[in-house]
Design an enzyme around this catalytic site. Structure first.
Site, mmCIF file in Angstrom:
data_model
loop_
_atom_site.group_PDB
_atom_site.id
_atom_site.type_symbol
_atom_site.label_atom_id
_atom_site.label_comp_id
_atom_site.label_asym_id
_atom_site.label_seq_id
_atom_site.Cartn_x
_atom_site.Cartn_y
_atom_site.Cartn_z
ATOM 1 N N HIS A 34 1.239 0.227 -2.768
ATOM 2 C CA HIS A 34 0.591 0.797 -1.590
ATOM 3 C C HIS A 34 1.381 1.980 -1.024
ATOM 4 C CE1 HIS A 34 -0.728 1.100 2.607
ATOM 5 N NE2 HIS A 34 -1.851 0.543 2.218
ATOM 6 N N ASP A 35 0.855 3.198 -1.251
ATOM 7 C CA ASP A 35 1.311 4.412 -0.561
ATOM 8 C C ASP A 35 2.785 4.763 -0.775
ATOM 9 O OD1 ASP A 35 -1.265 4.384 0.359
ATOM 10 O OD2 ASP A 35 -0.772 4.360 2.483
ATOM 11 N N GLN A 77 -2.650 8.899 -0.887
ATOM 12 C CA GLN A 77 -3.406 9.764 0.004
ATOM 13 C C GLN A 77 -3.308 11.211 -0.456
ATOM 14 O OE1 GLN A 77 -3.003 9.051 4.236
ATOM 15 N NE2 GLN A 77 -2.145 7.013 3.859
ATOM 16 N N ARG A 86 -9.590 13.401 7.796
ATOM 17 C CA ARG A 86 -8.518 12.662 8.458
ATOM 18 C C ARG A 86 -9.070 11.677 9.482
ATOM 19 N NH1 ARG A 86 -3.841 10.907 7.307
ATOM 20 N NH2 ARG A 86 -2.202 11.139 8.834
ATOM 21 N N LYS A 121 -7.019 6.929 -1.144
ATOM 22 C CA LYS A 121 -7.101 6.114 0.070
ATOM 23 C C LYS A 121 -7.284 7.012 1.292
ATOM 24 C CE LYS A 121 -4.131 2.668 2.376
ATOM 25 N NZ LYS A 121 -3.444 3.507 3.375
ATOM 26 N N TYR A 150 3.314 0.978 4.762
ATOM 27 C CA TYR A 150 4.249 0.320 5.676
ATOM 28 C C TYR A 150 3.749 -1.080 5.947
ATOM 29 C CZ TYR A 150 5.965 5.067 6.553
ATOM 30 O OH TYR A 150 6.465 6.330 6.405
ATOM 31 N N GLY A 154 -0.610 -0.315 6.746
ATOM 32 C CA GLY A 154 -1.514 -0.395 5.611
ATOM 33 C C GLY A 154 -1.393 -1.658 4.794
#
Length: 219
Positions: A34-35, A77, A86, A121, A150, A154
């Site tokens: 995740h990210d 992202q 956004r 995402k 984080y 998320g």
């Protein structure tokens, strides 16, 4: 509001108790990274905890998952989003990632490999405005192991969204990071109490049949 500068902190040593007896089943599970993009990781100190051990644990998890045949997904992202793209995140976090290749890329130790799947995402949850749920269903996967950042934003939102879709979520406590130790622990407590099983890397590797000693300096 921009991302905060995150002070060093030790990863939580104790895990919150599980409310459900779920175990990771290699035939049912997929992994979501995740990210883990440089933009988000730039808020952490480059060396030491929490980021250094989180990346080391994530790399071990990815190696074990690929060896065991678990599909691996990466949420990411896009840089240079328009205000319309956004949405309300602009009000809370500003413009987000710049249109910069390095900011959008991931560290070499945890970068996607051939066969991994990328999910573009847009919101806190990796399920919103994406086809993640559909891809999991096509693969016959109803468990999702979540690592990354984080924890209280998320990661927590994605775990809760998985629960609402009857997908079993597993949050790896020492393979996620957050703004602070307090927020990290609270995210683990909340997810364990509401929507997921919280486990650590050692337990996860044992459940996927890939238990191994940690590298020197990583616990």
């Amino acid at each position: 509001m921009a991302l905060p500068a995150i002070a060093p902190y030790e990863l939580p040593a104790e895990l919150p108790p599980s409310r459900v007896p779920w175990r990771v089943d290699p035939a049912r599970a997929a992994v979501l990274v995740h990210d883990l993009q440089h933009y988000f990781l730039g808020a952490f100190p480059a060396a030491g905890p929490p980021l250094e051990p989180v990346l080391a644990h994530t790399a071990r998890i990815l190696a074990a998952a690929r060896a065991a045949g678990l599909p691996v997904f990466y949420s990411h992202q896009r840089g240079g989003q328009t205000p319309k793209q956004r949405g309300l995140q602009l009000d809370f976090w500003g413009p987000g990632l710049p249109a910069d290749e390095h900011a959008q890329a991931m560290p070499a130790a945890v970068t996607p490999e051939p066969g991994d799947r990328l999910v573009l995402k847009w919101k806190y949850s990796a399920f919103v405005r994406t086809d993640l749920a559909e891809q999991l269903a096509e693969l016959g996967r109803d468990q999702l192991v979540i690592v990354g950042v984080y924890a209280h934003i998320g990661v927590q939102m994605t775990a809760a969204d998985a629960w609402q879709r009857d997908l079993q979520a597993f949050v790896v406590a020492d393979a996620v990071a957050d703004f602070s130790a307090e927020q990290h622990r609270e995210a683990l407590r909340w997810t364990a109490g509401k929507c997921a099983v919280v486990l650590d890397t050692a337990r996860l590797l044992a459940q996927v049949g890939a238990a191994e000693p940690a590298p020197e300096g990583v616990s």
